[in-house]
Scaffold this motif. Structure first.
Motif, PDB file in Angstrom:
ATOM      1  N   TYR A 277       0.827  -1.217   0.000  1.00 16.44           N
ATOM      2  CA  TYR A 277       0.000   0.000   0.000  1.00 16.44           C
ATOM      3  C   TYR A 277       0.859   1.265   0.000  1.00 16.44           C
ATOM      4  N   GLN A 278       2.060   1.187   0.558  1.00 10.79           N
ATOM      5  CA  GLN A 278       2.954   2.346   0.530  1.00 10.79           C
ATOM      6  C   GLN A 278       3.423   2.626  -0.894  1.00 10.79           C
ATOM      7  N   LEU A 279       3.765   1.572  -1.630  1.00 12.01           N
ATOM      8  CA  LEU A 279       4.178   1.739  -3.027  1.00 12.01           C
ATOM      9  C   LEU A 279       3.028   2.275  -3.873  1.00 12.01           C
ATOM     10  N   ALA A 280       1.813   1.785  -3.600  1.00 14.62           N
ATOM     11  CA  ALA A 280       0.647   2.232  -4.372  1.00 14.62           C
ATOM     12  C   ALA A 280       0.357   3.712  -4.116  1.00 14.62           C
ATOM     13  N   LEU A 281       0.433   4.137  -2.869  1.00 10.17           N
ATOM     14  CA  LEU A 281       0.184   5.538  -2.555  1.00 10.17           C
ATOM     15  C   LEU A 281       1.301   6.435  -3.085  1.00 10.17           C
ATOM     16  N   CYS A 282       2.534   5.930  -3.076  1.00  4.38           N
ATOM     17  CA  CYS A 282       3.639   6.697  -3.649  1.00  4.38           C
ATOM     18  C   CYS A 282       3.429   6.889  -5.154  1.00  4.38           C
ATOM     19  N   LYS A 283       2.985   5.849  -5.817  1.00  5.08           N
ATOM     20  CA  LYS A 283       2.725   5.955  -7.256  1.00  5.08           C
ATOM     21  C   LYS A 283       1.659   7.010  -7.536  1.00  5.08           C
TER      22      LYS A 283
END
Length: 340
Positions: free
Chosen positions: A32-38
């Motif tokens: 979820y951190q990678l998704a929000l960063c994207k």
């Protein structure tokens, strides 16, 4: 010989001893951190996640992904704003440990940098500047820094951006929605609404809309909570209900209260009957077990509950008898009624 290393994000560092390890925050990032960063790379966003969910690491990921905009010899920098000195210091440590960026910290207790030359030197030296919002607001007012030199502007605990808070002043006075070269905005919050009325649905929606408009960003959170539940420990909330203090206290206090009440009833009966000469017998009978008990000096070790109760009883008895005698004498003289 100095060795230069570069990864796929363009992270480059060197030293005089040899190879420098490139810190890649993606290696420990959650899904979820990678998704929000994207999503943050595509537009200005406000990440709304509870405390302990790793919001700061999302900011670190975003810095890493936008590193080409702030890494020297670029003139632009990332400014990370935190509302307290403690948070400034804490977040600077996290950024420094997670990336190879050169990180500077700025807050009121430090020596003030009060001219253009000093701040130009700081901007040339550091790539990420972590500071309290008052520092940035002052710099913008004095033109020590300009908004067009900030490539990425991060607001920690961004829900404070309201009324006359420096967060709000920075955005209202210096951010222009139509500027071509304006900072990329990223906000972090565990509670997008503060103040009265935040629990009401209409007020909640209004507060979020106001925050989004002020920061020129959209609020995002994690829709699927399954990963959060697995990775982030949630408190196990248990509710305990207690009776009034006298009914729920320790056995020692209960014993004391019961004995005290018993003495009072007997004393009142005897005094009302006029046989006050029998009162010492009650006192002696109730306090005989206290004769050989010493003072309690900061500890209850070595005493059982009944003996401890007797000690307290002995100390309170003289006060109780004085009050009882006053009440009975008042009744004999004035008749029924509340003593003044």
């Amino acid at each position: 010989m100095a060795v230069i290393v570069e990864d796929d994000a363009g992270e480059r560092r060197e030293d005089d001893c040899g190879l420098v390890a490139v810190k890649d925050p993606r290696t420990i990032a959650r899904g979820y951190q990678l998704a929000l960063c994207k999503k943050a790379m595509e537009e200005n966003i406000i990440v709304y996640l509870e405390t302990g969910c790793g919001k700061t690491h999302i900011a670190v990921l975003l810095m890493y992904e936008l590193g080409h905009m702030i890494r020297k010899p670029q003139k632009s920098v990332c400014v990370f704003l935190a509302p307290t000195v403690h948070l400034v210091q804490q977040q600077a440590v996290v950024i420094d440990h997670s990336t190879n960026f050169k990180v500077g910290t700025y807050f009121g207790a430090q020596k003030h940098l009060d001219n253009h030359k000093e701040w130009e030197s700081e901007l040339e030296k550091y790539e990420v500047l972590v500071m309290t919002p008052e520092i940035l607001l002052r710099n913008l007012h004095h033109c020590f820094m300009r908004m067009d030199t900030i490539a990425l502007l991060i607001f920690d605990e961004c829900h404070h951006a309201q009324k006359r808070h420096p967060y709000a002043q920075i955005m209202k006075e210096f951010y222009r929605h139509d500027d071509i070269k304006r900072p990329h905005i990223f906000g972090l919050t565990a509670s997008p609404v503060i103040g009265k009325g935040g629990s009401h649905q209409m007020n909640y929606t209004k507060c979020i809309n106001t925050l989004e408009h002020l920061l020129d960003a959209k609020v995002y959170t994690v829709e699927d909570k399954d990963e959060l539940e697995l990775l982030v420990p949630s408190p196990d909330v248990k509710i305990y209900f207690y009776d009034p203090a006298v009914e729920s206290t320790c056995r020692c206090t209960l014993t004391f209260v019961e004995k005290l009440e018993e003495i009072k009833k007997q004393a009142v009966r005897i005094l009302q009957s006029g046989d006050s000469e029998d009162l010492p017998e009650i006192v002696e009978g109730q306090t005989s077990s206290c004769d050989n008990i010493t003072e309690i000096e900061g500890t209850q070790d070595g005493y059982d509950d009944n003996k401890i109760a007797d000690v307290y009883l002995q100390r309170a008895l003289s006060v109780l008898l004085d009050v009882t005698l006053l009440e009975v004498n008042f009744l004999k003289i004035n008749g029924p009624g509340d003593p003044e």
